[in-house]
Write a protein that holds these residues in place. Structure first.
Motif, mmCIF file in Angstrom:
data_model
loop_
_atom_site.group_PDB
_atom_site.id
_atom_site.type_symbol
_atom_site.label_atom_id
_atom_site.label_comp_id
_atom_site.label_asym_id
_atom_site.label_seq_id
_atom_site.Cartn_x
_atom_site.Cartn_y
_atom_site.Cartn_z
ATOM 1 N N SER A 254 -2.679 5.156 -9.532
ATOM 2 C CA SER A 254 -2.882 6.539 -9.124
ATOM 3 C C SER A 254 -2.973 7.464 -10.341
ATOM 4 N N LYS B 261 -8.807 10.082 -14.614
ATOM 5 C CA LYS B 261 -10.288 10.035 -14.544
ATOM 6 C C LYS B 261 -10.852 11.290 -13.896
ATOM 7 N N ILE C 224 0.840 -1.206 0.000
ATOM 8 C CA ILE C 224 0.000 0.000 0.000
ATOM 9 C C ILE C 224 0.874 1.255 0.000
ATOM 10 N N PHE D 197 -9.749 -3.427 -0.985
ATOM 11 C CA PHE D 197 -10.843 -2.661 -1.606
ATOM 12 C C PHE D 197 -10.447 -2.034 -2.945
ATOM 13 N N TRP D 198 -9.242 -2.365 -3.433
ATOM 14 C CA TRP D 198 -8.815 -1.805 -4.717
ATOM 15 C C TRP D 198 -9.640 -2.413 -5.857
ATOM 16 N N TYR E 260 4.503 3.493 -3.165
ATOM 17 C CA TYR E 260 4.825 4.706 -3.930
ATOM 18 C C TYR E 260 4.810 5.964 -3.066
ATOM 19 N N PHE E 261 5.119 5.810 -1.789
ATOM 20 C CA PHE E 261 5.237 6.978 -0.913
ATOM 21 C C PHE E 261 6.713 7.178 -0.594
ATOM 22 N N TYR F 101 -5.098 10.142 -1.995
ATOM 23 C CA TYR F 101 -5.949 8.975 -1.779
ATOM 24 C C TYR F 101 -5.113 7.738 -1.467
ATOM 25 N N LEU F 102 -5.580 6.963 -0.517
ATOM 26 C CA LEU F 102 -4.938 5.693 -0.141
ATOM 27 C C LEU F 102 -6.011 4.809 0.455
ATOM 28 N N LEU F 103 -6.143 3.610 -0.116
ATOM 29 C CA LEU F 103 -7.169 2.670 0.361
ATOM 30 C C LEU F 103 -6.541 1.327 0.699
ATOM 31 N N GLY G 51 -13.560 0.833 -8.032
ATOM 32 C CA GLY G 51 -13.995 2.206 -8.305
ATOM 33 C C GLY G 51 -14.054 3.086 -7.066
ATOM 34 N N LEU G 52 -13.595 2.563 -5.917
ATOM 35 C CA LEU G 52 -13.721 3.349 -4.675
ATOM 36 C C LEU G 52 -12.687 4.471 -4.598
ATOM 37 N N GLY G 53 -11.479 4.224 -5.144
ATOM 38 C CA GLY G 53 -10.455 5.270 -5.135
ATOM 39 C C GLY G 53 -10.939 6.476 -5.927
#
Ligand SMILES: CC(C)(COP(=O)(O)OP(=O)(O)OC[C@H]1O[C@@H](n2cnc3c(N)ncnc32)[C@H](O)[C@@H]1OP(=O)(O)O)[C@@H](O)C(=O)NCCC(=O)NCCS
Length: 171
Positions: free
Chosen positions: A139, A145, A31, A102-103, A34-35, A96-98, A106-108
């Motif tokens: 991302s 989008k 998760i 839940f990936w 990429y930070f 955003y981070l989920l 469409g939630l992100g």
């Protein structure tokens, strides 16, 4: 305090009791891949959580917000709006981070779009950005989008990152 509601999500201010759920995400290398600061320790997560408890300390209308999946009332991530100064220009980033469970549903995008609409329509912001490492395809697709376009490539001590941006749509 509730900030936003979408079809499947609630975004509310972070609470001290979110710490364990947030840490479960921040300790996960996939998760946090990429930070720039990678995974966080429990203490580092606590520090970040405390920083955002009342919104961003210098811009309380912005911040990272607990993202709750309404069907099960679960904490599944944190999304929001973050202030930055980049090359002397004040910017607001959609963040955003989920939870990876839940990936791909469409939630992100649902969370990101709600944050962007809120920024433009409630806060009256006129420009938003996303800062993304070039390998973070998920991302980049969320930013695209959102109607963002690649603006430029920047470099920091961790390597190159991309700035995607868009202006408020005309009324
Ligand atoms: C970025 C993130 C929030 C996306 O969340 P998500 O709920 O899986 O994204 P969505 O399902 O809303 O997908 C949005 C678009 O991205 C695409 N997408 C999602 N994951 C993708 C992947 N791994 N590879 C390629 N495209 C992807 C989707 O297909 C969708 O586009 P489409 O509607 O044209 O098909 C999620 O991957 C995440 O939390 N990643 C870790 C944290 C992170 O890196 N945050 C961003 C830091 S800049």
């Amino acid at each position: 305090m509730l900030i936003l509601e979408t079809e499947r999500l609630l975004l509310r201010r972070l609470l001290p009791e979110d710490l364990d759920a947030l840490y479960a995400l921040y300790r996960d290398p996939e998760i946090r891949r990429y930070f720039p600061d990678g995974t966080l320790t429990y203490e580092e997560t606590k520090e970040e959580l405390e920083w955002f408890l009342n919104g961003h300390p210098r811009h309380p209308e912005l911040g990272l917000w607990a993202t709750i999946y309404k069907p099960t009332n679960q904490f599944i991530g944190r999304c929001g709006l973050l202030p930055w100064t980049i090359e002397e220009r004040d910017e607001v980033e959609v963040a955003y981070l989920l939870d990876k469970a839940f990936w791909g549903q469409g939630l992100g995008f649902e969370a990101a779009r709600a944050c962007a609409d809120y920024a433009f329509n409630v806060l009256g912001l006129t420009r938003l950005i996303c800062m993304i490492y070039p390998e973070n395809v998920a991302s980049i697709n969320v930013a695209r989008k959102l109607g963002m376009m690649l603006e430029k490539e920047m470099k920091d001590e961790f390597g190159s990152y991309l700035i995607y941006s868009r202006n408020k749509p005309p009324v």
